[in-house]
Design a protein around this motif. Sequence first.
Motif, PDB file in Angstrom:
ATOM      1  N   PHE A 117      41.763  41.122  36.464  1.00 43.25           N
ATOM      2  CA  PHE A 117      42.134  42.142  37.441  1.00 43.25           C
ATOM      3  C   PHE A 117      41.633  41.836  38.842  1.00 43.25           C
ATOM      4  CE2 PHE A 117      38.087  43.201  35.511  1.00 43.25           C
ATOM      5  CZ  PHE A 117      37.279  43.351  36.624  1.00 43.25           C
ATOM      6  N   CYS A 118      40.850  40.749  38.999  1.00 37.50           N
ATOM      7  CA  CYS A 118      40.094  40.527  40.235  1.00 37.50           C
ATOM      8  C   CYS A 118      40.779  39.522  41.147  1.00 37.50           C
ATOM      9  CB  CYS A 118      38.687  40.035  39.884  1.00 37.50           C
ATOM     10  SG  CYS A 118      37.612  39.837  41.320  1.00 37.50           S
ATOM     11  N   ALA A 119      40.873  39.871  42.435  1.00 32.56           N
ATOM     12  CA  ALA A 119      41.516  38.994  43.410  1.00 32.56           C
ATOM     13  C   ALA A 119      40.689  37.754  43.708  1.00 32.56           C
ATOM     14  CB  ALA A 119      41.771  39.765  44.713  1.00 32.56           C
ATOM     15  N   SER A 120      39.369  37.854  43.588  1.00 35.13           N
ATOM     16  CA  SER A 120      38.499  36.749  44.006  1.00 35.13           C
ATOM     17  C   SER A 120      38.722  35.474  43.200  1.00 35.13           C
ATOM     18  CB  SER A 120      37.029  37.166  43.887  1.00 35.13           C
ATOM     19  OG  SER A 120      36.753  38.259  44.734  1.00 35.13           O
ATOM     20  N   GLY A 121      39.151  35.623  41.948  1.00 35.14           N
ATOM     21  CA  GLY A 121      39.299  34.454  41.101  1.00 35.14           C
ATOM     22  C   GLY A 121      40.722  33.961  40.939  1.00 35.14           C
ATOM     23  N   LEU A 122      41.638  34.496  41.728  1.00 32.90           N
ATOM     24  CA  LEU A 122      43.047  34.118  41.567  1.00 32.90           C
ATOM     25  C   LEU A 122      43.278  32.629  41.754  1.00 32.90           C
ATOM     26  CD1 LEU A 122      44.927  37.079  43.331  1.00 32.90           C
ATOM     27  CD2 LEU A 122      44.837  36.557  40.888  1.00 32.90           C
ATOM     28  N   GLN A 226      39.813  39.238  26.470  1.00 33.07           N
ATOM     29  CA  GLN A 226      41.127  39.364  27.094  1.00 33.07           C
ATOM     30  C   GLN A 226      40.996  39.647  28.598  1.00 33.07           C
ATOM     31  OE1 GLN A 226      43.629  42.341  25.227  1.00 33.07           O
ATOM     32  NE2 GLN A 226      44.999  42.460  26.995  1.00 33.07           N
ATOM     33  N   ILE A 227      40.001  40.464  28.962  1.00 32.07           N
ATOM     34  CA  ILE A 227      39.822  40.870  30.356  1.00 32.07           C
ATOM     35  C   ILE A 227      38.926  39.897  31.117  1.00 32.07           C
ATOM     36  CG2 ILE A 227      38.903  42.704  31.856  1.00 32.07           C
ATOM     37  CD1 ILE A 227      39.625  44.702  29.642  1.00 32.07           C
ATOM     38  N   VAL A 228      37.881  39.416  30.439  1.00 37.56           N
ATOM     39  CA  VAL A 228      36.920  38.470  31.035  1.00 37.56           C
ATOM     40  C   VAL A 228      36.883  37.228  30.141  1.00 37.56           C
ATOM     41  CG1 VAL A 228      34.558  38.194  31.889  1.00 37.56           C
ATOM     42  CG2 VAL A 228      35.558  40.479  31.768  1.00 37.56           C
ATOM     43  N   PRO A 229      37.766  36.247  30.379  1.00 37.16           N
ATOM     44  CA  PRO A 229      37.915  35.110  29.457  1.00 37.16           C
ATOM     45  C   PRO A 229      36.632  34.351  29.135  1.00 37.16           C
ATOM     46  CG  PRO A 229      39.728  35.164  31.010  1.00 37.16           C
ATOM     47  CD  PRO A 229      38.762  36.224  31.455  1.00 37.16           C
ATOM     48  N   VAL A 230      35.683  34.295  30.088  1.00 31.70           N
ATOM     49  CA  VAL A 230      34.447  33.555  29.843  1.00 31.70           C
ATOM     50  C   VAL A 230      33.646  34.166  28.693  1.00 31.70           C
ATOM     51  CG1 VAL A 230      32.960  34.845  31.447  1.00 31.70           C
ATOM     52  CG2 VAL A 230      32.538  32.409  31.054  1.00 31.70           C
ATOM     53  N   PRO A 289      37.325  53.057  38.863  1.00 28.66           N
ATOM     54  CA  PRO A 289      38.777  53.085  38.691  1.00 28.66           C
ATOM     55  C   PRO A 289      39.401  51.910  39.446  1.00 28.66           C
ATOM     56  CG  PRO A 289      37.958  55.278  39.157  1.00 28.66           C
ATOM     57  CD  PRO A 289      36.810  54.338  39.386  1.00 28.66           C
ATOM     58  N   TYR A 290      40.300  51.221  38.801  1.00 26.99           N
ATOM     59  CA  TYR A 290      40.850  49.970  39.318  1.00 26.99           C
ATOM     60  C   TYR A 290      41.410  50.108  40.728  1.00 26.99           C
ATOM     61  CZ  TYR A 290      43.979  45.925  39.657  1.00 26.99           C
ATOM     62  OH  TYR A 290      44.623  44.789  40.068  1.00 26.99           O
ATOM     63  N   ASN A 291      41.031  49.143  41.589  1.00 25.63           N
ATOM     64  CA  ASN A 291      41.584  49.046  42.937  1.00 25.63           C
ATOM     65  C   ASN A 291      42.731  48.045  42.902  1.00 25.63           C
ATOM     66  OD1 ASN A 291      39.595  50.733  44.351  1.00 25.63           O
ATOM     67  ND2 ASN A 291      38.150  49.111  43.825  1.00 25.63           N
ATOM     68  N   PRO A 292      43.970  48.476  43.129  1.00 28.27           N
ATOM     69  CA  PRO A 292      45.135  47.594  42.971  1.00 28.27           C
ATOM     70  C   PRO A 292      45.056  46.344  43.844  1.00 28.27           C
ATOM     71  CG  PRO A 292      45.835  49.879  43.159  1.00 28.27           C
ATOM     72  CD  PRO A 292      44.374  49.859  43.479  1.00 28.27           C
ATOM     73  N   VAL A 293      45.546  45.245  43.273  1.00 30.67           N
ATOM     74  CA  VAL A 293      45.619  43.960  43.967  1.00 30.67           C
ATOM     75  C   VAL A 293      47.074  43.513  43.966  1.00 30.67           C
ATOM     76  CG1 VAL A 293      44.938  41.520  43.896  1.00 30.67           C
ATOM     77  CG2 VAL A 293      43.271  43.297  43.305  1.00 30.67           C
ATOM     78  N   PRO A 294      47.661  43.254  45.141  1.00 28.29           N
ATOM     79  CA  PRO A 294      49.049  42.806  45.190  1.00 28.29           C
ATOM     80  C   PRO A 294      49.279  41.573  44.320  1.00 28.29           C
ATOM     81  CG  PRO A 294      48.266  43.333  47.390  1.00 28.29           C
ATOM     82  CD  PRO A 294      47.069  43.389  46.495  1.00 28.29           C
ATOM     83  N   GLY A 295      50.327  41.616  43.518  1.00 29.59           N
ATOM     84  CA  GLY A 295      50.653  40.487  42.671  1.00 29.59           C
ATOM     85  C   GLY A 295      50.110  40.583  41.259  1.00 29.59           C
ATOM     86  N   LEU A 296      49.202  41.530  41.019  1.00 31.14           N
ATOM     87  CA  LEU A 296      48.656  41.727  39.676  1.00 31.14           C
ATOM     88  C   LEU A 296      49.273  42.977  39.045  1.00 31.14           C
ATOM     89  CD1 LEU A 296      44.868  40.818  40.128  1.00 31.14           C
ATOM     90  CD2 LEU A 296      46.743  39.373  39.330  1.00 31.14           C
ATOM     91  N   PRO A 297      49.480  42.968  37.724  1.00 29.53           N
ATOM     92  CA  PRO A 297      50.240  44.040  37.074  1.00 29.53           C
ATOM     93  C   PRO A 297      49.445  45.291  36.704  1.00 29.53           C
ATOM     94  CG  PRO A 297      49.669  42.372  35.461  1.00 29.53           C
ATOM     95  CD  PRO A 297      49.156  41.870  36.787  1.00 29.53           C
TER      96      PRO A 297
END
Length: 354
Positions: A117-122, A226-230, A289-297
């Motif tokens: 869900f995180c933009a930093s790791g895109l 599923q959410i944090v692959p590491v 609560p999730y902060n939306p990131v453009p391009g993520l579903p």
Amino acid sequence: MIDLVEQIVRHQLEDTVKELGQPKFRAKQLREWIVQNRVDSFEEMTNLPKAFREKLAESCRIWTTTIAKHTTADDGTEKLLVQLHDGGRIECVLLRDGDRRTICISSQVGCAMGCVFCASGLDGVERNLTAGEIAEQMLRLQMLLPEEERLSHIVVMGMGEPLANIDRLLPALNLASSEDGLGISARRITISTVGLPPAIDKLSKLDTRYHLAVSLHAPNDELRTQIVPVNKTIGIQKILDAADHYFEVSGRRLTFEYVLLSELNDRPEHAQQLAKLLKGRPALLNVIPYNPVPGLPYETPTVQAQQRFREILESHGITVKFRHRKGDKINAACGQLRRLSKENLVPLEGSAPT
């Protein structure tokens, strides 16, 4: 060129001053100008001899970074897009809340943890920041404050996984917490991590006393992977064991972070499992609560889903805090920091390195 902030965090400034033919006490003056007096150039260091200032300008620099873009929000949040000497880019944030002046800083260019869900790791991770580059973020954000204000809190919760760069992070945080540095109490400095047990154990051995925030995001290994692959190579239990030991050593109450994603980890059964996982631990659960990131579903849960999640946790005696959004309109909220393309860079006048 000698990078003075790096010299400061590595306790090498006295050697530099000696090499430049100056007495040792000049190092203390130089450190005070850069760290506490918020100067941006050698010309402002009025108690240093002119000849020394000229020599500093020839052989040293205060900044290795430039401010590529400075964005402000109506709630008082300010975000800096910082360009590094090698062209890499990071973001850091100043948050205002009452009398608190909190900064959120980055530790890596990008991130390798892969949180979905995180933009930093895109774009993955490019490299670790140096201790000086981490400290420069603090000093640059401090310069956004009026002279009568000072930084009160630091969260290492920007781009990157802090504990994957622990050997460079800790010298920078030592500068922040030292009396001749920024003077911020260790209990007001938070390191946010997805949970790397060996690094958490290292914090315990070093007795750092910083506040630790562990990002869970799921109450079981299957969903967390599923959410944090590491998580696949670690597992929640090892993380909890390391966190519990850190609490025993430091005496700092643990914080667990949980980004709430609509229809993914926000259902009643998830709240029940999470309550069971945390029951009996002297910890705070910080729900975001999730902060939306453009391009993520992913989407922010409904108000009803958030309330239901909270009620279940509180009914089991879990201390819960829902984090209010700050800076989301300028993409400065949790999970929204990322590198921008060169086409989006807007250099600010006067932002060249000293």
